[in-house]
Design an enzyme around this catalytic site. Structure first.
Site, PDB file in Angstrom:
ATOM      1  N   ASP A 172       0.867  -1.328  -0.676  1.00  0.00           N
ATOM      2  CA  ASP A 172      -0.067   0.569   0.287  1.00  0.00           C
ATOM      3  C   ASP A 172       1.289   1.191  -0.167  1.00  0.00           C
ATOM      4  O   ASP A 172       1.838   1.010  -0.194  1.00  0.00           O
ATOM      5  CB  ASP A 172      -0.729   0.320   1.416  1.00  0.00           C
ATOM      6  CG  ASP A 172      -2.012  -0.954   1.061  1.00  0.00           C
ATOM      7  OD1 ASP A 172      -2.235  -1.203   0.234  1.00  0.00           O
ATOM      8  OD2 ASP A 172      -2.391  -1.301   2.200  1.00  0.00           O
ATOM      9  N   LYS A 190      -3.749   2.754  -2.429  1.00  0.00           N
ATOM     10  CA  LYS A 190      -4.895   3.680  -2.353  1.00  0.00           C
ATOM     11  C   LYS A 190      -4.962   4.544  -1.772  1.00  0.00           C
ATOM     12  O   LYS A 190      -4.031   4.546  -0.651  1.00  0.00           O
ATOM     13  CB  LYS A 190      -6.217   3.113  -2.063  1.00  0.00           C
ATOM     14  CG  LYS A 190      -6.734   1.073  -2.503  1.00  0.00           C
ATOM     15  CD  LYS A 190      -8.269   1.198  -1.741  1.00  0.00           C
ATOM     16  CE  LYS A 190      -7.724  -0.719  -1.562  1.00  0.00           C
ATOM     17  NZ  LYS A 190      -6.817  -1.079  -0.349  1.00  0.00           N
TER      18      LYS A 190
END
Ligand code: SAH
Length: 412
Positions: A195, A217
């Site tokens: 991530d 994200k």
């Protein structure tokens, strides 16, 4: 000359001659290896006696005789009397039983390595000359440290039929706030799926041949949909690769870790989860805020700020003894505080907004419920941020003198 051999002691008879502290330490180790332990000693020290009782070990209450060595694969002698130890070693030699002789400066026919373990690797240190246990241990510890820091090439070279997925919680950002287990799994990985939040600095330390896939994200942007992340994990593991899914904080806190575990299980891929320090606790802590504090806050309520506040959240906001921690709440702050105020929460309730906790960009804004939304706009609060609502968020709760000093003037 010595050859180091890994011996499987599981289910094998090991005889300990002597019942003192050295014997106790060695018994513990043999038991961990699954050995069947017999102790021969007229009397036992406290630690050995406890082990005998706890593990229902065989104890022959006498001085050692040849019959006591029957069935032994390995004998360890530590009577404290060098002559007896030497006699036992001689008996073993006659009968071709390997013997570790604690009373002999030149070792017996076998010696125990100082060991350090990391995953399924065992590194042992023995000396080929005289005994110097202090030196052996120091060397072992230094190697152990390297192993734990991920500084040694522990990655498997042979692929297995089915790989494995490890969901690793990376903590709030600093590389040294990931767990030792997580760090080790990273150094064993063939593929790291990462991530944007979390200890991404650790990726720079990985060997160049390790595949790194960034599925990070950002709020409002979903570069890689969850379904596709699940497919990447399963597909790589099916190729026999070891996959680490590195996540910020803890994998099971607003990280969709549960869905990834379910996807792996549904595909028959072995999967496990390594916890991480969640930002719920560690980001407020970075700003000196304890989420509970005796006399100030007894309960903790955690919410995803993107969702409209529920009745339970509004009740928590009204309760002066409850700390409410909001994640992913920057864009919805105005709506959240307005809802809390109209539900009767205290206008003066302390609020702290901690941005980029545990990083160089960390910034804390102290405000109140009534002014938080306006202040966040003025100061330009940005993601990622953790918001703390409650009396623990007061600026001077723990460090009045430090926190109230103007920036730059603080002396420690
Ligand atoms: N699994 C993560 C949370 C993921 S949701 C955990 O356990 O921490 C992402 C949110 O976490 C962000 O929007 C922010 O609210 C919070 N967050 C994570 N790391 C942060 C950090 N270093 N500083 C501030 N907030 C952080």
């Amino acid at each position: 000359m010595t050859t180091m051999i890994g011996i499987a002691l599981t289910g094998r008879q090991v005889v300990l001659v002597g019942g003192g502290d050295v014997a106790a330490r060695r018994i513990r180790r043999f038991l961990l290896d699954g050995a069947i332990v017999r102790i021969v000693a007229p009397e036992l020290g406290e630690a050995t006696a406890r082990l005998v009782a706890e593990h229902a070990l065989e104890w022959r209450t006498r001085g050692v005789g040849p019959g006591d060595l029957d069935d032994a694969w390995l004998v360890h002698t530590a009577t404290g009397d060098a002559r007896i130890d030497a006699d036992v070693a001689a008996l073993c030699e006659e009968r071709r039983i390997l013997c570790i002789n604690a009373g002999d400066g030149s070792h017996g026919s076998a010696r125990l390595a100082a060991e350090t373990r990391s995953g399924d690797s065992i590194v042992g240190v023995v000396s080929d000359a005289g005994v110097d246990p202090g030196r052996t241990r120091l060397l072992r510890d230094a190697i152990g440290e390297l192993l734990r820091e991920g500084g040694l090439p522990v990655r498997r070279r042979r692929l297995t039929a089915v790989g494995q997925v490890h969901l690793v919680g990376g903590g709030p950002g600093p590389v040294d706030l990931i767990t030792v287990r997580g760090r080790r799994l990273l150094s064993e990985a063939d593929v790291v799926v990462t991530d944007r939040l979390g200890p991404i600095g650790v990726l720079d330390e990985l060997a160049p041949e390790i595949e790194v896939i960034d599925v990070g994200k950002r709020p409002g942007h979903h570069p890689v949909p969850q379904q596709e992340i699940n497919e990447i994990l399963v597909e790589r593991a099916r190729r026999g690769l070891r996959v680490v899914r590195l996540k910020g904080g803890d994998p099971f806190v607003y990280g969709r870790g549960g869905e990834e575990v379910a996807a792996c299980l549904a595909a028959g891929i072995p999967v496990d989860v390594v916890p991480g320090l969640t930002s719920i606790v560690s980001v407020p802590q970075a700003a000196g805020i304890p989420v509970t504090h005796r006399g100030t806050a007894a309960a903790l309520h955690v919410v995803n700020g993107q969702d409209a506040p529920t009745e339970a959240t509004l009740a928590a906001m009204r309760d002066p003894q409850t700390t409410t921690v909001v994640l992913m709440g920057v864009s919805a702050l105005l709506g959240f505080t307005a809802a809390a105020l109209s539900a009767g929460a205290d206008r003066e309730l302390p609020v702290a907004i901690v941005e980029s906790g545990h990083t160089d960009e960390q910034r804390t804004t102290h405000t109140t419920l009534a002014t938080a939304a306006a202040e966040a706009v003025t100061t330009g609060v940005r993601n990622p941020a953790v918001m703390v609502f409650g009396h623990v968020a007061a600026a001077d709760l723990l460090l009045p003198s430090l926190v109230s000093e103007p920036a730059g003037d603080t002396t420690l």
